[in-house]
Design a protein around this motif. Structure first.
Motif, PDB file in Angstrom:
ATOM      1  N   SER A 114      15.868  -3.948  -0.208  1.00  0.00           N
ATOM      2  CA  SER A 114      15.348  -4.644   0.975  1.00  0.00           C
ATOM      3  C   SER A 114      13.836  -4.507   1.053  1.00  0.00           C
ATOM      4  N   LEU A 115      13.321  -3.318   0.774  1.00  0.00           N
ATOM      5  CA  LEU A 115      11.883  -3.093   0.768  1.00  0.00           C
ATOM      6  C   LEU A 115      11.200  -4.030  -0.213  1.00  0.00           C
ATOM      7  N   ALA A 116      11.752  -4.169  -1.408  1.00  0.00           N
ATOM      8  CA  ALA A 116      11.161  -5.054  -2.416  1.00  0.00           C
ATOM      9  C   ALA A 116      11.140  -6.496  -1.932  1.00  0.00           C
ATOM     10  N   SER A 117      12.212  -6.935  -1.311  1.00  0.00           N
ATOM     11  CA  SER A 117      12.293  -8.311  -0.817  1.00  0.00           C
ATOM     12  C   SER A 117      11.275  -8.569   0.293  1.00  0.00           C
ATOM     13  N   LEU A 123       3.517  -9.995   0.667  1.00  0.00           N
ATOM     14  CA  LEU A 123       2.422 -10.174  -0.286  1.00  0.00           C
ATOM     15  C   LEU A 123       2.179 -11.654  -0.569  1.00  0.00           C
ATOM     16  N   ARG A 124       3.244 -12.422  -0.647  1.00  0.00           N
ATOM     17  CA  ARG A 124       3.061 -13.867  -0.847  1.00  0.00           C
ATOM     18  C   ARG A 124       2.276 -14.449   0.321  1.00  0.00           C
ATOM     19  N   SER A 132      -5.624 -17.028  -0.565  1.00  0.00           N
ATOM     20  CA  SER A 132      -5.677 -17.894  -1.755  1.00  0.00           C
ATOM     21  C   SER A 132      -6.084 -17.082  -2.989  1.00  0.00           C
ATOM     22  N   GLY A 133      -5.530 -15.871  -3.095  1.00  0.00           N
ATOM     23  CA  GLY A 133      -5.918 -14.980  -4.185  1.00  0.00           C
ATOM     24  C   GLY A 133      -5.039 -15.071  -5.413  1.00  0.00           C
ATOM     25  N   THR A 134      -3.846 -15.657  -5.271  1.00  0.00           N
ATOM     26  CA  THR A 134      -2.913 -15.726  -6.389  1.00  0.00           C
ATOM     27  C   THR A 134      -1.897 -16.823  -6.107  1.00  0.00           C
TER      28      THR A 134
END
Length: 175
Positions: A114-117, A123-124, A132-134
């Motif tokens: 869940s943490l990863a999700s 982060l997205r 607009s960094g990635t």
């Protein structure tokens, strides 16, 4: 630094001993008593039975028990930072990997997935949409029970080399 953790290279291939490899292969396949076969897909059990009896039952089986061996490969301790300069484009790939002890029970396994999700979504939103960094960030979680109960949380993204430190700093500031 573990021998099994080295990156493939021409030098590594030159270290291979084909005679030793073939001897290992022959010894490993000389006793199938510890093998487990799993059949997946749509098949008729009655049609499979004669094939299993013919091909698998005829494999040599000396009855030696299988046992795994801890090779001692562990994640490095502390902070390791490496910079590799390759390629032609002005593009950086950032990989941040967290590891540590892990309680291998259902609640922590669900929690780290869940943490990863959640972290990937956050982060997205921040790295891609706000700054607009990635084009996107990926986050994956893994855990192991043996030989040592550990978790691994890996964060990765690509960006302009001039923005690496700022975007890594944002990751450290995530609440």
């Amino acid at each position: 630094g573990h021998p099994r953790g080295r990156m493939p290279s021409a030098e590594l291939v030159n270290e291979f001993n084909l005679d030793k490899s073939m001897a290992f292969y022959k010894a490993r396949l000389a006793d199938a008593s510890g093998f487990t076969f799993v059949f997946v897909g749509s098949f008729d059990q009655d049609a499979m039975k004669p094939l299993v009896e013919r091909y698998l039952a005829s494999l040599p089986a000396a009855g030696h028990p299988e046992a795994w061996r801890d090779t001692g490969m562990r994640p490095p301790k502390g902070v390791i930072e490496k910079t590799v300069e390759k390629g032609l484009e002005q593009k950086s790939r950032v990989a941040i990997i967290f590891t540590g002890p892990f309680e291998y029970t259902q609640v922590p396994r669900v929690a780290i997935r869940s943490l990863a999700s959640i972290l990937q979504t956050r982060l997205r939103e921040s790295l891609r949409e706000d700054l607009s960094g990635t084009y996107g960030a990926s986050v994956s979680a893994a855990y192991s029970k043996s030989p040592e109960s550990l978790y691994t949380l890996q964060v990765g993204f690509t960006c302009n080399p001039a923005r690496v430190d700022a975007l890594k700093g944002l990751l450290a500031a995530q609440p």
